[in-house]
Design a protein around this motif. Sequence first.
Motif, PDB file in Angstrom:
ATOM      1  N   ASP A 211      -4.064  -6.979 -11.990  1.00  0.00           N
ATOM      2  CA  ASP A 211      -4.078  -8.023 -13.099  1.00  0.00           C
ATOM      3  C   ASP A 211      -5.568  -8.574 -12.805  1.00  0.00           C
ATOM      4  OD1 ASP A 211      -1.304  -7.703 -13.725  1.00  0.00           O
ATOM      5  OD2 ASP A 211      -0.657  -9.198 -12.234  1.00  0.00           O
ATOM      6  N   ALA A 212      -5.927  -9.417 -13.605  1.00  0.00           N
ATOM      7  CA  ALA A 212      -7.435 -10.084 -13.834  1.00  0.00           C
ATOM      8  C   ALA A 212      -7.472 -10.957 -12.637  1.00  0.00           C
ATOM      9  CB  ALA A 212      -7.675 -10.613 -15.171  1.00  0.00           C
ATOM     10  N   GLY A 213      -8.685 -11.226 -12.175  1.00  0.00           N
ATOM     11  CA  GLY A 213      -8.547 -12.189 -11.088  1.00  0.00           C
ATOM     12  C   GLY A 213      -9.541 -11.643  -9.797  1.00  0.00           C
ATOM     13  N   VAL A 214      -9.790 -12.433  -8.964  1.00  0.00           N
ATOM     14  CA  VAL A 214     -10.741 -12.274  -7.961  1.00  0.00           C
ATOM     15  C   VAL A 214      -9.786 -11.584  -6.607  1.00  0.00           C
ATOM     16  CG1 VAL A 214     -12.212 -13.070  -6.238  1.00  0.00           C
ATOM     17  CG2 VAL A 214     -12.142 -14.176  -8.458  1.00  0.00           C
ATOM     18  N   TYR A 215     -10.305 -10.619  -6.124  1.00  0.00           N
ATOM     19  CA  TYR A 215      -9.513  -9.973  -5.211  1.00  0.00           C
ATOM     20  C   TYR A 215     -10.197  -9.785  -3.737  1.00  0.00           C
ATOM     21  CZ  TYR A 215      -5.769  -8.494  -8.436  1.00  0.00           C
ATOM     22  OH  TYR A 215      -4.871  -8.472  -9.558  1.00  0.00           O
ATOM     23  N   ARG A 216      -9.447 -10.065  -2.716  1.00  0.00           N
ATOM     24  CA  ARG A 216     -10.207  -9.678  -1.382  1.00  0.00           C
ATOM     25  C   ARG A 216      -9.801  -8.595  -0.677  1.00  0.00           C
ATOM     26  NH1 ARG A 216     -10.462 -14.905   1.971  1.00  0.00           N
ATOM     27  NH2 ARG A 216     -12.221 -15.054   0.510  1.00  0.00           N
ATOM     28  N   GLY A 267     -16.542   9.783  17.616  1.00  0.00           N
ATOM     29  CA  GLY A 267     -15.648   9.988  18.900  1.00  0.00           C
ATOM     30  C   GLY A 267     -14.682   8.984  19.336  1.00  0.00           C
ATOM     31  N   GLY A 268     -13.747   9.085  20.162  1.00  0.00           N
ATOM     32  CA  GLY A 268     -13.042   8.263  20.664  1.00  0.00           C
ATOM     33  C   GLY A 268     -11.902   7.731  19.776  1.00  0.00           C
ATOM     34  N   THR A 269     -11.625   6.181  20.058  1.00  0.00           N
ATOM     35  CA  THR A 269     -10.763   5.776  18.998  1.00  0.00           C
ATOM     36  C   THR A 269     -11.028   6.084  17.554  1.00  0.00           C
ATOM     37  OG1 THR A 269     -10.216   4.225  20.675  1.00  0.00           O
ATOM     38  CG2 THR A 269      -9.302   3.588  18.437  1.00  0.00           C
ATOM     39  N   ALA A 270     -10.155   6.099  16.648  1.00  0.00           N
ATOM     40  CA  ALA A 270     -10.245   6.462  15.133  1.00  0.00           C
ATOM     41  C   ALA A 270      -9.278   5.662  14.219  1.00  0.00           C
ATOM     42  CB  ALA A 270      -9.947   7.971  14.752  1.00  0.00           C
ATOM     43  N   VAL A 271      -9.908   4.618  13.481  1.00  0.00           N
ATOM     44  CA  VAL A 271      -9.101   3.576  12.956  1.00  0.00           C
ATOM     45  C   VAL A 271      -9.703   3.513  11.523  1.00  0.00           C
ATOM     46  CG1 VAL A 271      -8.472   1.227  12.525  1.00  0.00           C
ATOM     47  CG2 VAL A 271      -8.742   2.257  14.896  1.00  0.00           C
ATOM     48  N   ALA A 272      -8.590   3.791  10.407  1.00  0.00           N
ATOM     49  CA  ALA A 272      -9.319   3.487   9.136  1.00  0.00           C
ATOM     50  C   ALA A 272      -8.194   2.838   8.135  1.00  0.00           C
ATOM     51  CB  ALA A 272      -9.464   4.756   8.393  1.00  0.00           C
ATOM     52  N   ALA A 273      -8.505   1.529   7.776  1.00  0.00           N
ATOM     53  CA  ALA A 273      -7.329   0.831   7.041  1.00  0.00           C
ATOM     54  C   ALA A 273      -7.949   0.145   5.795  1.00  0.00           C
ATOM     55  CB  ALA A 273      -6.360   0.042   7.832  1.00  0.00           C
ATOM     56  N   LEU A 274      -7.253   0.165   4.703  1.00  0.00           N
ATOM     57  CA  LEU A 274      -7.838  -0.769   3.516  1.00  0.00           C
ATOM     58  C   LEU A 274      -6.404  -1.408   2.995  1.00  0.00           C
ATOM     59  CD1 LEU A 274      -9.832  -1.234   1.468  1.00  0.00           C
ATOM     60  CD2 LEU A 274      -9.057   0.571   0.343  1.00  0.00           C
ATOM     61  N   THR A 275      -6.943  -2.774   2.727  1.00  0.00           N
ATOM     62  CA  THR A 275      -5.742  -3.474   2.176  1.00  0.00           C
ATOM     63  C   THR A 275      -6.513  -4.433   1.067  1.00  0.00           C
ATOM     64  OG1 THR A 275      -6.075  -5.352   3.823  1.00  0.00           O
ATOM     65  CG2 THR A 275      -4.186  -3.722   4.275  1.00  0.00           C
ATOM     66  N   TRP A 276      -5.900  -5.135   0.251  1.00  0.00           N
ATOM     67  CA  TRP A 276      -6.317  -5.886  -0.784  1.00  0.00           C
ATOM     68  C   TRP A 276      -5.479  -7.047  -1.188  1.00  0.00           C
ATOM     69  CZ3 TRP A 276      -5.769  -0.899  -1.904  1.00  0.00           C
ATOM     70  CH2 TRP A 276      -4.717  -0.707  -2.846  1.00  0.00           C
ATOM     71  N   SER A 277      -5.779  -8.303  -1.582  1.00  0.00           N
ATOM     72  CA  SER A 277      -4.919  -8.959  -2.382  1.00  0.00           C
ATOM     73  C   SER A 277      -5.491 -10.186  -3.123  1.00  0.00           C
ATOM     74  CB  SER A 277      -4.270  -9.982  -1.107  1.00  0.00           C
ATOM     75  OG  SER A 277      -5.155 -10.813  -0.428  1.00  0.00           O
ATOM     76  N   ARG A 278      -4.845 -10.766  -4.127  1.00  0.00           N
ATOM     77  CA  ARG A 278      -5.671 -11.382  -5.182  1.00  0.00           C
ATOM     78  C   ARG A 278      -5.896 -12.792  -4.713  1.00  0.00           C
ATOM     79  NH1 ARG A 278      -3.959 -12.488 -11.285  1.00  0.00           N
ATOM     80  NH2 ARG A 278      -2.099 -13.527 -10.554  1.00  0.00           N
ATOM     81  N   ILE A 279      -7.003 -13.579  -4.694  1.00  0.00           N
ATOM     82  CA  ILE A 279      -7.130 -14.680  -3.934  1.00  0.00           C
ATOM     83  C   ILE A 279      -7.251 -16.011  -5.033  1.00  0.00           C
ATOM     84  CG2 ILE A 279      -7.964 -13.565  -1.904  1.00  0.00           C
ATOM     85  CD1 ILE A 279     -10.762 -14.455  -2.901  1.00  0.00           C
ATOM     86  N   SER A 280      -7.443 -15.460  -6.413  1.00  0.00           N
ATOM     87  CA  SER A 280      -7.429 -16.597  -7.308  1.00  0.00           C
ATOM     88  C   SER A 280      -7.299 -15.899  -8.539  1.00  0.00           C
ATOM     89  CB  SER A 280      -8.960 -17.261  -7.456  1.00  0.00           C
ATOM     90  OG  SER A 280      -9.873 -16.263  -7.834  1.00  0.00           O
TER      91      SER A 280
END
Length: 512
Positions: A211-216, A267-280
């Motif tokens: 939806d329209a808005g500002v997302y983080r 190399g070593g630890t491997a982390v990948a994540a993505l999230t988002w939420s509307r803040i206004s």
Amino acid sequence: MSIKRIVILLVLLGTAVFAFTTNAQQALAATNWTAKYYNNQNLSGSPVITVTESNLDHDWGDGAPHQNINIDSFSAEWTRNEYFAPGTYRFIATMDDGMRVFVDNNPVIDVWYDSQVHTVTADVYLNGGNHDIRVEYYEAGGKAVARLSWALVSGASTLWRAEYFNNTSLAGNPSVIRDEGQINYNWAGSPVSGISADMFSVRWTANVPVDAGVYRFTATADDGVRLWVNNQLVIDQWREQTATSYTADVSVTGGTVPVRMEYYENGGTAVAALTWSRISGAAPPPAAPQPPTISQWRGEYYNNRDLAGSPVAVRDDSAIDFVWGSSSPIPNVVNSDHFSVRWTQTVNLPAGQYTFTANADDGVRLWVNGQQIINAWTIHNVQPFYGTISLPGGPVEIRMEYFEYSGLAEARLTWSSTSGSSSPTTPSQPTGTGVPTTATMSGAAHLTVRSGPSLDSEAVGYLSNGQSVTLLGRDAFTIWIKVREADGTEGWSSGRYLNANAPLANLPILNE
């Protein structure tokens, strides 16, 4: 009809009735909690009673959950298996005293300490299907409250096209292409068959309905990560690093938005994540570009109270003007309690004398132009602290450090010019001077007094609201204060609820 056919028919009917009953029982079970109550604070031994409850929504006040359960010093465990559609859910826990919440045996809320009634939230992404929910709770003394609920805060997961490469630069043709429901990985080895455990890269692409808005948007990576939203590069951290989270606030007009995330693992630890939420709400119409009057604050967020180790999130904040309440600054990344932040920035200020005001709950320190002018690194309710300094004019480095212990969290910074003349720096101090001798308990109906400065120590008494005590000393962090009651009982209580006649930090440190 032959006897054999009659027998077969009866068996089939019986099986159908049994299957219907079993499914009905399972559907009923999915709506109820199994609750176990213990007459101790640590869920030890066998439960005194085990019951089924339709909701986890209890306000027992000064009473007991059951006639066979203590009024104080009891604990409980609730378990439930619940179906969730795919999406991000906000778990809302209200407690007095301690509570822990687990989803599929992973802790999402942990406030296992004596407290007054307050609410803590955590946002958790769940795949579609059944998930195990477990809640642990204990009551020390006084009022008793235990509640848990949840709500969907973002819709079903987007289907991502994932392209995996056996190099760190996304070069050539991908070795593996597949669809994935989310980007949320902490790999202990190879991410997928045919890809190396180290020296690989991934590109995820999707069209995300919003939806329209500002997302983080919050991207977490070890090592490099880049993120495009609506074909604009909004996060660019393409380097080797420990797991770190970065955020970007993006305005969208609504509809389907193309999102692309690129990642590489060295190399070593491997982390990948993505999230988002509307803040206004809806995004405002584009405005003509304006030159900024002040640059962004670099905010470094830590999951401890002393800014130790590497930050779990680094982002740009437009102002230090936060009233988080009982929520996390960055849900699912930064703790709701027991976290700290360091903000830094260089600001051009004209010559003159300035007064800086830091409002904080809990600890705060402020440096301006290399001088510390506020030092209130203690546990306290929200209050303002002031520091004045004369500045020669020009670029000024400002650094504010903050920590949150528990309960409500607030951090704000403002300043104003008080004159054009020069005067010495005046450090800020908490109200009062000297060593405190007495305090009054306030802000709670009852406060536990323990034999030592730890939640593991035995309860030796309770303070009532308005009761006065003699102060004997403190621990190294001014979290626990040793007190003496009028009847001579001595013990340790939380300094958060003690209003003293001088700063608690001025008490002598007792090593017990």
